[in-house]
Design an enzyme around this catalytic site. Structure first.
Site, PDB file in Angstrom:
ATOM      1  N   GLU B  30      44.788  42.223  28.282  1.00 20.56           N
ATOM      2  CA  GLU B  30      43.455  41.717  27.950  1.00 20.56           C
ATOM      3  C   GLU B  30      42.492  42.888  27.783  1.00 20.56           C
ATOM      4  O   GLU B  30      42.263  43.634  28.731  1.00 20.56           O
ATOM      5  CB  GLU B  30      42.970  40.774  29.067  1.00 20.56           C
ATOM      6  CG  GLU B  30      43.805  39.494  29.127  1.00 20.56           C
ATOM      7  CD  GLU B  30      43.729  38.779  30.480  1.00 20.56           C
ATOM      8  OE1 GLU B  30      43.012  39.274  31.368  1.00 20.56           O
ATOM      9  OE2 GLU B  30      44.402  37.758  30.638  1.00 20.56           O
ATOM     10  N   ALA B  72      45.372  34.742  28.565  1.00 28.29           N
ATOM     11  CA  ALA B  72      46.405  33.750  28.868  1.00 28.29           C
ATOM     12  C   ALA B  72      47.593  34.538  29.403  1.00 28.29           C
ATOM     13  O   ALA B  72      48.521  34.883  28.681  1.00 28.29           O
ATOM     14  CB  ALA B  72      46.784  32.969  27.618  1.00 28.29           C
ATOM     15  N   GLU B  73      47.558  34.828  30.689  1.00 27.72           N
ATOM     16  CA  GLU B  73      48.557  35.723  31.290  1.00 27.72           C
ATOM     17  C   GLU B  73      49.981  35.234  31.085  1.00 27.72           C
ATOM     18  O   GLU B  73      50.898  36.010  30.802  1.00 27.72           O
ATOM     19  CB  GLU B  73      48.285  35.907  32.788  1.00 27.72           C
ATOM     20  CG  GLU B  73      47.108  36.792  33.124  1.00 27.72           C
ATOM     21  CD  GLU B  73      45.764  36.055  33.042  1.00 27.72           C
ATOM     22  OE1 GLU B  73      45.777  34.809  32.868  1.00 27.72           O
ATOM     23  OE2 GLU B  73      44.714  36.713  33.146  1.00 27.72           O
ATOM     24  N   PHE B  96      43.864  42.044  36.943  1.00 30.83           N
ATOM     25  CA  PHE B  96      43.791  42.117  38.406  1.00 30.83           C
ATOM     26  C   PHE B  96      45.057  41.492  38.969  1.00 30.83           C
ATOM     27  O   PHE B  96      45.504  40.453  38.469  1.00 30.83           O
ATOM     28  CB  PHE B  96      42.556  41.370  38.933  1.00 30.83           C
ATOM     29  CG  PHE B  96      41.266  42.066  38.596  1.00 30.83           C
ATOM     30  CD1 PHE B  96      40.799  43.128  39.366  1.00 30.83           C
ATOM     31  CD2 PHE B  96      40.507  41.667  37.493  1.00 30.83           C
ATOM     32  CE1 PHE B  96      39.614  43.782  39.039  1.00 30.83           C
ATOM     33  CE2 PHE B  96      39.332  42.310  37.170  1.00 30.83           C
ATOM     34  CZ  PHE B  96      38.869  43.377  37.941  1.00 30.83           C
ATOM     35  N   HIS B 142      39.247  39.063  43.395  1.00 27.23           N
ATOM     36  CA  HIS B 142      39.444  40.289  42.614  1.00 27.23           C
ATOM     37  C   HIS B 142      39.638  41.513  43.504  1.00 27.23           C
ATOM     38  O   HIS B 142      39.408  42.637  43.073  1.00 27.23           O
ATOM     39  CB  HIS B 142      38.242  40.529  41.684  1.00 27.23           C
ATOM     40  CG  HIS B 142      38.039  39.462  40.661  1.00 27.23           C
ATOM     41  ND1 HIS B 142      37.441  38.257  40.964  1.00 27.23           N
ATOM     42  CD2 HIS B 142      38.366  39.402  39.347  1.00 27.23           C
ATOM     43  CE1 HIS B 142      37.392  37.505  39.875  1.00 27.23           C
ATOM     44  NE2 HIS B 142      37.951  38.179  38.874  1.00 27.23           N
TER      45      HIS B 142
END
Lengths: 419, 344
Positions: B30, B72-73, B96, B142
Site C-alpha cells: 500500500e 486489501a491485504e 503495520f 498500530h
C-alpha cells in the site's frame, strides 16, 4: 526355635555395649535384615539387623542397659513361641517386660509431635547452579548461609564454602536432631527441646567430663604466619592436581608440621595412664571429625612414615568414612596426639579438651589476614591461630612451648615439610 | 566502506541493491510507490510508504516492479505468495503488523506450507516487510509487536533487527532466501543512524550478535529493546556488575547456542521484549534456557516485557507500558537480592 539378637563385638577393645534404642516393640513383626535396635560401644553407634524373619518375641535388654558382648539383647521367633532359656520367675525381668509394653503409646505420641514440628523447618532455597556445584564439590548445603533473595544459596555462596574448605582444616558442624515437644504449660508458640543423652553423645559427655576432671590441662597459644604456606599449598596442589583421594589441603600441611614436631619433641608424643608416662617412637595421629550425631577421632597410624600425599589421602578417606558412617573401616583408638579444628567457623584461639590418655591436642583456628610491619613497610600476611592443650602432670610449660614453637616454625618454612 | 545511514535509508538501499541484482525482485504494498494510477503523480516519487522508507525506488525501477496495491491485504498478499511460488522474489509490505488479521491465511496457511505440502518441490521466496513497535503514540491498533505469532508457525522465518547495519544485511538475506521471511521494522528505529557498509552484504539467519561482554548477567533484547538492555548494562557497570547483552537478530531460527553459552557463564538471564508477555518470544527463550541450562541458573529467569494489555494511547501510560533500563535493573536486583539499586 527362637533366634537371639546378640551384642556384637565392634572393635578390638570392646567388652560390652549399650542399648541405645529399640526400633521395634515386643510383638512387632520383623523381616530378616530390617533394623531392630541400635547399640553403641564407647566409640561408635551401630544399628543391628534382624537375624531372621518373625516377630520380636522378647526384649531382654532395655534401652540404656549395658550388655557384655555375645549376650542376648532380645529374641525373634514365631508368634506364641516360647523362649527356651528364659526364666520367667525373675521379678526383675518381669518388670522390664512390663515396661516394654508401655513403650508403644509413648513412642507413638513422640512420633506425632515430631511430625507436627517438621513443617516448621524452613525449606532450603538453592539455585540450580549452586546445587550442581555443591554436588560436584561434595558440599553440604545445610551448612551454608544463603546470601541471595530470601536466603537463597547461590553459586557464589557454594564457591565460597569450597574456597574456605580448601583454606581451612576440614571439619563439619555437629548437628543434633532433637525431639521437639510442645508443652501444654508453655506460652503459645514457644517450644522447648528435651533430648535424652544416649549413644555417642553419652560417650562424649563422659569422656570430656573425665578429661577435665582427671587431668591437669591448660592451653598455650601461638600464631603462625602461614602466608608462604598458603602460596606453597596452592602451588603444590596445582602441581599435584586434585582428585577424589588427595587434595593437599591446609589441614594436611598442618598435620605434617605437627608430626615433624612430635619427632623432635618426643615427650609430647606420649600417653599418661595411672602413674605411668609412655613415650612412643611412632606417631599415631588422631584427627577429630565432627558428625551429625557427635564426634569421632580416627587415628592415622605410622603417621611419621607417610609422605604428604599419603597423609592427605588417609586423612581424607578417614573423614569421609567417618561422615558416611563407615566407622567399621576406622581405627578409633590408640592415638598419641590429636588435632582438632574450628577453622571453618571463624574461631581464633580456643581451649581444646584433651583426649586422654593423650597428653596433648592442637586446636587449629581460622586463618586471618593482618597488616604487619616489614621494616618500614606494611605488608599483608596470613595468620593461623594455634592452641595447644597439654597435661601438666606429664609435661611442663617450657617443653610444651618448645613443641608449639617447632610446629609454628615448621608451618612458617613450608618447604621443610616435604623434605 | 562504511557510511552513516538511517535505519530507513538502509532498508531503501537494500531494496535497490536487490532489485539491481535480480530482476525477479519486485516491491509491492500500500503506497510503496505513492499515487498509483494517479496521472498527475506519475512522475513524482510521492510518499513512498507511510514512513517514506521506499521513497524514490519507483523512479529507478518503474511501476512494473514497484506496485501500489489497493488497501486489501488479503488480495495483494495472496498475489505476492503466488508470485513467489511461480518464480519471482516479491517484497510485500504489510504497512503495520497489526493488519495481519486481514491476510493471515495467505501467510500462515499458504506461504508457510507450500514447501512442506508439495514434498519440497515448491518454494516461496517471499519477503514480507512489516512495521511494529510501540512508543510512537499510535494507539492499540498500530503499535503491537506481533513477531511471536509468526515465530509460532513453522515454515516462516522471523527477523527482528535492532540497527541500520543489521536491517540491511538481514533484509538482503531475506530477499534471496527461498523460504517466506517476515522482517519486522520498528517504527521508532527508522530515524536511528548508524554505520552501514556500502554495497551488497548479507547477515545469516540464526546468528546472534553479542553486543557487550559480561560475566554477571545475560540480557537478551528483542529488536529495539537491545538498546534498552545496553542502557541498563551501562548503569549496572557503574555498580560493578557486567552484563552480557545479546541481540538474537532473528527469532526464527533462534541462536539458542549463543544464549545458552552465555547463561552457562553468567548464571542469570533477563529477556527484554516489548511484546505482550504471554506465549511470547521472552517466555519461549525462558523455557528453552530453563530446559537446557537449568543446572547453570543461579537465579530465576526474569522477563521484562509489556504488561498483558493492549498498548495504551496516552503517551505517559505508553512510556510506563514499555520496558525501561530501570525495570531491567529492578529485575536484576530481585535476582541477586541487592537492595542498593533503587534507581527510580
Amino acid at each position: 526355635m527362637a533366634t537371639e539378637i546378640i551384642m556384637p563385638k565392634m572393635g578390638m577393645g570392646m567388652e560390652e555395649g549399650t542399648v541405645v534404642e529399640w526400633l521395634k516393640h515386643k510383638g512387632d513383626p520383623v523381616k530378616k535384615g530390617e533394623t531392630v535396635v541400635s547399640i553403641s560401644s564407647d566409640k561408635i553407634e551401630k544399628d543391628l539387623e534382624a537375624p531372621a524373619d518373625g516377630v520380636l518375641l522378647e526384649i531382654e535388654a532395655e534401652e540404656d542397659a549395658v550388655v557384655p558382648i555375645g549376650h542376648a539383647l532380645g529374641y525373634i521367633g514365631s508368634t506364641g513361641e516360647s523362649i527356651n532359656d528364659r526364666t520367667v520367675s525373675e521379678p526383675e525381668r518381669k518388670e522390664s517386660s512390663e515396661a516394654s509394653l508401655e513403650v508403644p503409646p509413648a513412642s507413638v505420641s513422640g512420633q506425632e509431635v515430631k511430625n507436627s514440628a517438621s513443617p516448621e523447618k524452613p525449606r532450603l532455597r538453592v539455585s540450580p547452579a549452586a546445587r550442581k556445584l555443591a554436588r560436584s564439590e561434595n558440599i553440604d548445603l545445610g551448612h551454608i548461609k544463603g546470601t541471595g533473595p530470601m536466603g537463597r544459596i547461590t553459586k557464589a555462596d557454594v564457591a565460597n564454602a569450597v574456597r574456605e574448605r580448601e583454606q581451612q582444616p576440614e571439619i563439619r558442624p555437629v548437628k543434633e536432631s532433637p525431639v521437639v515437644k510442645n508443652k501444654p504449660g508453655n506460652p503459645a508458640g514457644t517450644l522447648e527441646t528435651n533430648r535424652k543423652i544416649s549413644g555417642m553423645r553419652k560417650v562424649i559427655a563422659k569422656r570430656m567430663f573425665d578429661s577435665l576432671q582427671q587431668t591437669a590441662q591448660l592451653t598455650l597459644q601461638a600464631t603462625a604466619d602461614v602466608t608462604d604456606l598458603l602460596a606453597f599449598q596452592k602451588k603444590a596442589r596445582d602441581a599435584y592436581g586434585i582428585n577424589d583421594e588427595v587434595r593437599l589441603t591446609i589441614t594436611d600441611f598442618i598435620a605434617k608440621a605437627v608430626i615433624n614436631a612430635l619427632l623432635v619433641h618426643k615427650e609430647m608424643n606420649s600417653t599418661l595412664t595411672g602413674d605411668t608416662i609412655t613415650t612412643y617412637d611412632t606417631v599415631r595421629l588422631g584427627v577429630a571429625v565432627a558428625l551429625d550425631e557427635g564426634l569421632v577421632v580416627p587415628v592415622i597410624h605410622d603417621a611419621e612414615k607417610k609422605s604428604l600425599s599419603a597423609l592427605s589421602r588417609e586423612i581424607r578417606k578417614a573423614s569421609k568414612d567417618a561422615r558416611d558412617g563407615r566407622l567399621e573401616n576406622l581405627q578409633l583408638s590408640g592415638s598419641t596426639f590429636s588435632i582438632t579444628s574450628l577453622g571453618t567457623y571463624g574461631i581464633g584461639f580456643f581451649t581444646p579438651v584433651l583426649n586422654p590418655p593423650e597428653i596433648g591436642i592442637l586446636g587449629v583456628g581460622t586463618i586471618t589476614e593482618q597488616p604487619v610491619f616489614a621494616g618500614d613497610e606494611i605488608k599483608r600476611r596470613s595468620f593461623l591461630p594455634l592452641s595447644l592443650t597439654f597435661d601438666h602432670r606429664a609435661i611442663d610449660g617450657a617443653p610444651a612451648a618448645e613443641f608449639l614453637a617447632t610446629v609454628k616454625a615448621n608451618l612458617e618454612s613450608p618447604f621443610k615439610l616435604v623434605l | 566502506m562504511a557510511k552513516k545511514m538511517s535505519f530507513s535509508d538502509a532498508i531503501n538501499d537494500a531494496i535497490r541493491l536487490a532489485m539491481r541484482k535480480d530482476e525477479n525482485v519486485i516491491l509491492m504494498g500500500e503506497d510503496v510507490a505513492g499515487g498509483a494510477e494517479v496521472d498527475h503523480l506519475q512522475d513524482e516519487g510521492a510518499w513512498g510508504g507511510v514512513f517514506g522508507v521506499t521513497k524514490g525506488i519507483v523512479e529507478e525501477f518503474g511501476r512494473e516492479r514497484v506496485i501500489d496495491t489497493p488497501i486489501a491485504e488479503s488480495g495483494y498478499m495472496g498475489a505476492a505468495v503466488s508470485a513467489a511460488a511461480t518464480g519471482l522474489r516479491p517484497i510485500s509490505e504489510l504497512m503495520f503488523n497489526d493488519f495481519i488479521g486481514s491476510c493471515l491465511d495467505e501467510v500462515m496457511n499458504q506461504a508457510a506450507k507450500f514447501h512442506y505440502m508439495f514434498g519440497g518441490k515448491a518454494k516461496v521466496p517471499l519477503t514480507i516487510r512489516t512495521i511494529d513497535g510501540a512508543g510512537f503514540n499510535a494507539a492499540a491498533q498500530h503499535s503491537q509487536s506481533l513477531y511471536a505469532l509468526f515465530t509460532h508457525i513453522p515454515g516462516l522465518k522471523v527477523v527482528v533487527p535492532s540497527n541500520p547495519y543489521d536491517i540491511k544485511g538481514l533484509l538482503l538475506n531475506a530477499i534471496f532466501d527461498d523460504d517466506p521471511v517476515i522482517v519486522f521494522e520498528d517504527k521508532t528505529l527508522y530515524s536511528m543512524k548508524g554505520e552501514v557498509d556500502e554495497g551488497f552484504y548479507t547477515i545469516p539467519f540464526g546468528k546472534a550478535d553479542i553486543k557487550r561482554r559480561g560475566n554477571d548477567l545475560t540480557i537478551v533484547g528483542i529488536g529495539k529493546q537491545v538498546h534498552t538492555a545496553m542502557k541498563a548494562a551501562d548503569q549496572l557497570a557503574e555498580k560493578g556488575f557486567e552484563a552480557e547483552v545479546i541481540d538474537p537478530r532473528t527469532i526464527s531460527p533462534l541462536d539458542e547456542e549463543s544464549i545458552i553459552n552465555s547463561v552457562k557463564k553468567t548464571g542469570r538471564l533477563i529477556i527484554v521484549d516489548e511484546a505482550y508477555p504471554r506465549c511470547s518470544v521472552a517466555t519461549d527463550i525462558a523455557a528453552i534456557v530453563g530446559d537446557k541450562a537449568f543446572d547453570y541458573l543461579d537465579a530465576p529467569i526474569k522477563r521484562v516485557t509489556a504488561p498483558h494489555s493492549p498498548v495504551p494511547f496516552s503517551p505517559p501510560l505508553e512510556k510506563l507500558y514499555l520496558p525501561s533500563p530501570e525495570k531491567i535493573i529492578q529485575a536484576f536486583s530481585a535476582m541477586v537480592g541487592e537492595k542498593v539499586f533503587t534507581t527510580v
